[in-house]
Write a protein that holds these residues in place. Structure first.
Motif, mmCIF file in Angstrom:
data_model
loop_
_atom_site.group_PDB
_atom_site.id
_atom_site.type_symbol
_atom_site.label_atom_id
_atom_site.label_comp_id
_atom_site.label_asym_id
_atom_site.label_seq_id
_atom_site.Cartn_x
_atom_site.Cartn_y
_atom_site.Cartn_z
ATOM 1 N N ARG A 195 1.727 4.066 -9.207
ATOM 2 C CA ARG A 195 0.397 3.914 -8.623
ATOM 3 C C ARG A 195 -0.482 3.047 -9.519
ATOM 4 O O ARG A 195 -0.425 3.132 -10.752
ATOM 5 C CB ARG A 195 -0.262 5.275 -8.427
ATOM 6 C CG ARG A 195 -1.443 5.213 -7.483
ATOM 7 C CD ARG A 195 -1.912 6.588 -7.080
ATOM 8 N NE ARG A 195 -2.813 6.502 -5.942
ATOM 9 C CZ ARG A 195 -3.488 7.512 -5.443
ATOM 10 N NH1 ARG A 195 -3.364 8.727 -5.972
ATOM 11 N NH2 ARG A 195 -4.279 7.345 -4.396
ATOM 12 N N ARG A 215 0.408 2.751 -3.565
ATOM 13 C CA ARG A 215 -0.686 3.684 -3.263
ATOM 14 C C ARG A 215 -1.940 3.374 -4.093
ATOM 15 O O ARG A 215 -2.428 4.219 -4.835
ATOM 16 C CB ARG A 215 -0.223 5.116 -3.522
ATOM 17 C CG ARG A 215 0.930 5.557 -2.660
ATOM 18 C CD ARG A 215 1.442 6.932 -2.994
ATOM 19 N NE ARG A 215 2.014 6.996 -4.339
ATOM 20 C CZ ARG A 215 1.555 7.788 -5.301
ATOM 21 N NH1 ARG A 215 0.522 8.599 -5.078
ATOM 22 N NH2 ARG A 215 2.122 7.798 -6.482
ATOM 23 N N PRO A 216 -2.444 2.151 -4.023
ATOM 24 C CA PRO A 216 -3.544 1.762 -4.913
ATOM 25 C C PRO A 216 -4.809 2.592 -4.710
ATOM 26 O O PRO A 216 -5.234 2.841 -3.586
ATOM 27 C CB PRO A 216 -3.792 0.299 -4.537
ATOM 28 C CG PRO A 216 -3.248 0.141 -3.154
ATOM 29 C CD PRO A 216 -2.080 1.076 -3.080
ATOM 30 N N LYS A 235 0.829 -1.212 0.000
ATOM 31 C CA LYS A 235 0.000 0.000 0.000
ATOM 32 C C LYS A 235 0.861 1.257 0.000
ATOM 33 O O LYS A 235 0.517 2.260 -0.636
ATOM 34 C CB LYS A 235 -0.939 -0.014 1.208
ATOM 35 C CG LYS A 235 -2.024 -1.078 1.129
ATOM 36 C CD LYS A 235 -2.895 -1.046 2.375
ATOM 37 C CE LYS A 235 -3.975 -2.119 2.320
ATOM 38 N NZ LYS A 235 -4.824 -2.120 3.538
ATOM 39 N N LEU A 259 -1.541 -7.616 -4.766
ATOM 40 C CA LEU A 259 -2.175 -6.308 -4.624
ATOM 41 C C LEU A 259 -3.666 -6.411 -4.326
ATOM 42 O O LEU A 259 -4.177 -5.682 -3.470
ATOM 43 C CB LEU A 259 -1.939 -5.479 -5.889
ATOM 44 C CG LEU A 259 -0.513 -4.950 -6.050
ATOM 45 C CD1 LEU A 259 -0.300 -4.381 -7.439
ATOM 46 C CD2 LEU A 259 -0.222 -3.893 -4.996
ATOM 47 N N ALA A 266 -4.360 -7.500 -0.766
ATOM 48 C CA ALA A 266 -3.905 -6.488 0.195
ATOM 49 C C ALA A 266 -4.968 -5.443 0.483
ATOM 50 O O ALA A 266 -4.980 -4.852 1.565
ATOM 51 C CB ALA A 266 -2.633 -5.814 -0.317
ATOM 52 N N VAL A 267 -5.869 -5.191 -0.484
ATOM 53 C CA VAL A 267 -6.857 -4.121 -0.287
ATOM 54 C C VAL A 267 -8.201 -4.645 0.205
ATOM 55 O O VAL A 267 -9.080 -3.849 0.556
ATOM 56 C CB VAL A 267 -7.068 -3.320 -1.596
ATOM 57 C CG1 VAL A 267 -5.746 -2.787 -2.104
ATOM 58 C CG2 VAL A 267 -7.770 -4.140 -2.671
#
Length: 239
Positions: free
Chosen positions: A169, A20-21, A16, A49, A52-53
């Motif tokens: 990003r 910086r998604p 993250k 990714l 992770a979110v």
């Protein structure tokens, strides 16, 4: 335990911070219960990714090669994927598709999130390819919604062959859940599962802005390799 350690302490915060998604549509992920998250697949980074979110744990069907690589790198990769709860799937032979479906249904039967890339492999040129029908068979058999997902920018940070990703990003975009309950009991009907798969792929296309190819990625890659043609890169259409 290892999954949560990687997600919340070690890898997740680092990803993250670096990438910086931008996260769009996270509210479309069900807070509980089984569901399939079906996404495009542009990069090895996608494996890390997207989880992770998400607030919930997600299990992916991972290709068996990640678990059988040679040397120290292969052993470390296999250990990581096993500890993270990912499921190896043999993609060769006539029974490969059925084995993947059985494993996926097992995850859904436990009320969990299942991650799947309907294209069956990473895009080698940034385009979106025809989806395989396993995602539709699982959705109809288990009676669960499908959340389309678009990874945007991951091809640019880590295209096939690039080991260390560029620090840029990225955007992770989730669409509204797709309800296929109107097709209940039709998981063995070829025309239905093809139509459901195409609907899923259309939603991924709409979210990603990629160019679409109505052929399987593996077939196109094999044809280009046989012709000695270097893969071309197709930039994403801006939304």
């Amino acid at each position: 335990m290892f999954y949560h350690l990687m997600k919340y302490v070690l890898l997740g915060p680092l990803l993250k911070l670096l990438f910086r998604p931008r996260i769009e549509g996270l509210e479309h992920i069900p807070e509980e219960g089984a569901a399939i998250v079906a996404g495009n697949h542009l990069s090895f980074s996608d494996h890390f990714l997207m989880p992770a979110v998400l607030d919930r744990r997600i299990t992916f069907l991972a290709k068996q090669e990640y678990f059988t690589g040679p040397g120290l790198k292969g052993r470390l990769t296999a250990a990581f994927f096993r500890a993270a709860g990912q499921i190896p799937v043999d993609r060769s032979g006539k029974e490969a598709g059925q084995a993947a479906i059985r494993e996926g249904l097992g995850v859904l039967a436990k009320g969990e999130l299942l991650g799947i890339y309907p294209e069956g492999t990473r895009s080698h040129d940034g385009r979106l390819y025809k989806g395989k029908v396993g995602v539709a068979v699982m959705a109809l058999t288990a009676g669960v919604p499908v959340v389309p997902c678009a990874m945007v920018g991951t091809f640019e940070i880590q295209p096939p062959g690039k080991v260390v990703p560029r620090i840029r990003r990225v955007t992770i975009r989730f669409g509204a859940p797709l309800d296929f309950s109107r097709f209940a009991g039709s998981a063995d009907e070829r025309a239905v599962v093809r139509a459901v798969t195409d609907e899923i792929m259309y939603e991924i296309l709409r979210l990603s802005g990629q160019e679409y190819v109505d052929d399987y990625a593996a077939v196109v890659k094999a044809a280009e390799a046989a012709d000695g043609e270097a893969p071309r890169k197709f930039p994403r259409r801006e939304r």
